[in-house]
Design a protein around this motif. Structure first.
Motif, PDB file in Angstrom:
ATOM      1  N   VAL A  56       5.875  -5.499   7.715  1.00  0.00           N
ATOM      2  CA  VAL A  56       6.021  -5.122   5.658  1.00  0.00           C
ATOM      3  C   VAL A  56       5.142  -4.374   5.664  1.00  0.00           C
ATOM      4  O   VAL A  56       4.377  -3.431   5.309  1.00  0.00           O
ATOM      5  CB  VAL A  56       5.958  -6.379   5.213  1.00  0.00           C
ATOM      6  N   ILE A  57       3.524  -5.169   6.174  1.00  0.00           N
ATOM      7  CA  ILE A  57       2.472  -5.004   5.963  1.00  0.00           C
ATOM      8  C   ILE A  57       1.904  -3.822   6.793  1.00  0.00           C
ATOM      9  O   ILE A  57       0.723  -2.792   5.740  1.00  0.00           O
ATOM     10  CB  ILE A  57       1.041  -5.652   6.612  1.00  0.00           C
ATOM     11  N   GLY A  75       2.850  -2.320   2.522  1.00  0.00           N
ATOM     12  CA  GLY A  75       3.689  -3.872   2.010  1.00  0.00           C
ATOM     13  C   GLY A  75       3.181  -4.945   1.845  1.00  0.00           C
ATOM     14  O   GLY A  75       2.172  -5.500   2.716  1.00  0.00           O
ATOM     15  N   VAL A  76       3.730  -6.080   1.489  1.00  0.00           N
ATOM     16  CA  VAL A  76       3.558  -7.454   1.755  1.00  0.00           C
ATOM     17  C   VAL A  76       4.609  -8.040   1.125  1.00  0.00           C
ATOM     18  O   VAL A  76       5.368  -7.882   0.158  1.00  0.00           O
ATOM     19  CB  VAL A  76       2.603  -7.949   0.896  1.00  0.00           C
ATOM     20  N   ILE A 124       4.861   6.133   7.760  1.00  0.00           N
ATOM     21  CA  ILE A 124       4.282   5.790   6.217  1.00  0.00           C
ATOM     22  C   ILE A 124       3.678   4.777   6.047  1.00  0.00           C
ATOM     23  O   ILE A 124       3.114   4.936   4.429  1.00  0.00           O
ATOM     24  CB  ILE A 124       6.146   4.947   6.351  1.00  0.00           C
ATOM     25  N   GLY A 125       3.271   3.605   6.490  1.00  0.00           N
ATOM     26  CA  GLY A 125       2.382   2.999   5.877  1.00  0.00           C
ATOM     27  C   GLY A 125       0.924   3.990   5.660  1.00  0.00           C
ATOM     28  O   GLY A 125      -0.571   3.668   5.314  1.00  0.00           O
ATOM     29  N   GLY A 126       0.081   4.594   7.418  1.00  0.00           N
ATOM     30  CA  GLY A 126      -0.826   5.565   6.410  1.00  0.00           C
ATOM     31  C   GLY A 126      -0.501   6.004   5.394  1.00  0.00           C
ATOM     32  O   GLY A 126      -1.817   6.710   5.002  1.00  0.00           O
ATOM     33  N   ASN A 127       0.562   7.123   5.394  1.00  0.00           N
ATOM     34  CA  ASN A 127       0.862   8.111   4.439  1.00  0.00           C
ATOM     35  C   ASN A 127       1.766   8.213   3.252  1.00  0.00           C
ATOM     36  O   ASN A 127       2.631   9.118   3.853  1.00  0.00           O
ATOM     37  CB  ASN A 127      -0.385   9.284   4.216  1.00  0.00           C
ATOM     38  N   ARG A 128       2.549   7.734   2.490  1.00  0.00           N
ATOM     39  CA  ARG A 128       4.255   7.629   2.387  1.00  0.00           C
ATOM     40  C   ARG A 128       4.135   9.519   1.982  1.00  0.00           C
ATOM     41  O   ARG A 128       4.769   9.351   1.873  1.00  0.00           O
ATOM     42  CB  ARG A 128       3.948   6.345   1.179  1.00  0.00           C
ATOM     43  N   SER A 129       2.896   9.564   0.825  1.00  0.00           N
ATOM     44  CA  SER A 129       3.144  11.203   0.640  1.00  0.00           C
ATOM     45  C   SER A 129       3.364  12.012   0.914  1.00  0.00           C
ATOM     46  O   SER A 129       4.596  12.964   1.458  1.00  0.00           O
ATOM     47  CB  SER A 129       2.691  11.015  -0.570  1.00  0.00           C
TER      48      SER A 129
END
Length: 322
Positions: A67-68, A72-73, A197-202
């Motif tokens: 998740v992190i 997120g968390v 996605i964690g690196g850059n979601r957009s």
């Protein structure tokens, strides 16, 4: 003309090395200290005790690391453990495996709820999972009628106390799950998508990655892992106590993940580091207890470690080092 390079700040390399390897150094130092100064530390019984105690935290931390990794968390993991623990004794009369299966389904449902709020509704993860942190514990108490329930199922008791080749089942399950999650992150398309996605979601969405699906699946996996931890904690305690099982596990899991080198900013997941982080926190607590220091001291030490780990990650973000 020749290109010029910006000078490397003094101490940057040291911070990077500490960020990536400090948890292993700390474990080595603690082990040596305990071998010298702690009575009965180097015994098989003590090793088994420490591993059994850290196993549920590690399992929860594995899901938290995923998740992190998406930036997120999940603050609800302790409550999800309590929900699984509350459901388990209700269905043990039908057999061990049906009861465990239903507990895991409940964990998946909790993860689905969190994932939907985050990925579809667009609520911030800390807010979405905070709702289940509060509501999940209340739901668990409703399932259990607010009471502690003793576990008398022989198979369940064997799961909590049994061993294979001298290794407790709980430890073997935690080790197996660690390997599976490591393989998931390192060698699957889902793992690569999660990190991206964690690196850059957009940018990931513009590149056509299934952002919503990956996020929802990540929270579902986290919920299932928390439910497994709840089942194992119940088996080890030989009782289902929704008011106590999973308390503050979300903080322990986040600490293990951060200390293990997974940045809160997402884009990176270190499973081996997470394992080491969980072991380190258990070693610290055990060392302080064995030397008659209060639990409050362990909490203070944990807080200091978190601050140091986050500072090292902040240095990474400024320097742009992968």
């Amino acid at each position: 003309m020749t290109e010029t390079q910006a000078p490397v700040k003094k101490g940057t390399d040291t911070r990077i090395w500490l960020r990536d390897n400090g948890v292993y150094v700390a474990i080595a130092v603690l082990v040596v200290y305990n071998l010298v100064f702690t009575k009965n530390f180097a015994t098989l019984a003590n090793l088994n005790t420490q591993l059994v105690q850290v196993a549920p935290v590690l399992i929860v931390a594995l899901g938290m690391a995923l998740v992190i990794g998406t930036e997120g968390v999940d603050l609800s993991v302790g409550s999800v453990m309590a929900v699984a623990a509350a459901i388990l004794p209700l269905y043990l009369g039908y057999g061990l495996f049906p009861a465990i299966a239903l507990a895991l389904v409940a964990g998946a449902a909790c993860g689905l709820a969190n994932g939907t709020l985050v990925a579809v509704v667009g609520i911030q993860p800390i807010v979405a999972t905070l709702a289940l942190l509060v509501g999940g514990r209340g739901l668990a108490l409703v399932f259990a009628d607010g009471q502690l329930k003793d576990i008398r199922n022989p198979e369940m008791l064997e799961l909590g106390a049994g061993k294979a080749l001298g290794i407790p089942y709980i430890v073997l399950i935690a080790a197996l799950l660690s390997v599976l999650v490591w393989l998931l992150v390192r060698y699957t398309t889902f793992g690569r998508q999660l990190v991206a996605i964690g690196g850059n979601r957009s940018a990931s969405a513009l590149a056509g990655l299934p952002v919503r699906r990956v996020l929802m699946l990540t929270y579902i996996i986290c919920g299932v892992l928390a439910a497994i931890a709840g089942v194992l904690a119940t088996a080890r305690l030989t009782a289902s106590d929704p008011s106590a099982i999973g308390n503050l596990f979300e903080l322990s899991a986040i600490t293990a993940v951060v200390v293990g080198g997974t940045p809160l900013s997402g884009g990176r997941v270190r499973i081996l580091g997470t394992v080491a982080g969980a072991v380190l926190m258990q070693l610290i607590a055990a060392t302080l207890i064995k030397h008659d220091l209060p639990d409050s001291t362990a909490q203070i030490v944990q807080a200091v470690i978190i601050v140091v780990a986050v500072y090292l990650q902040r240095s990474r973000a400024r320097g742009g080092t992968a």
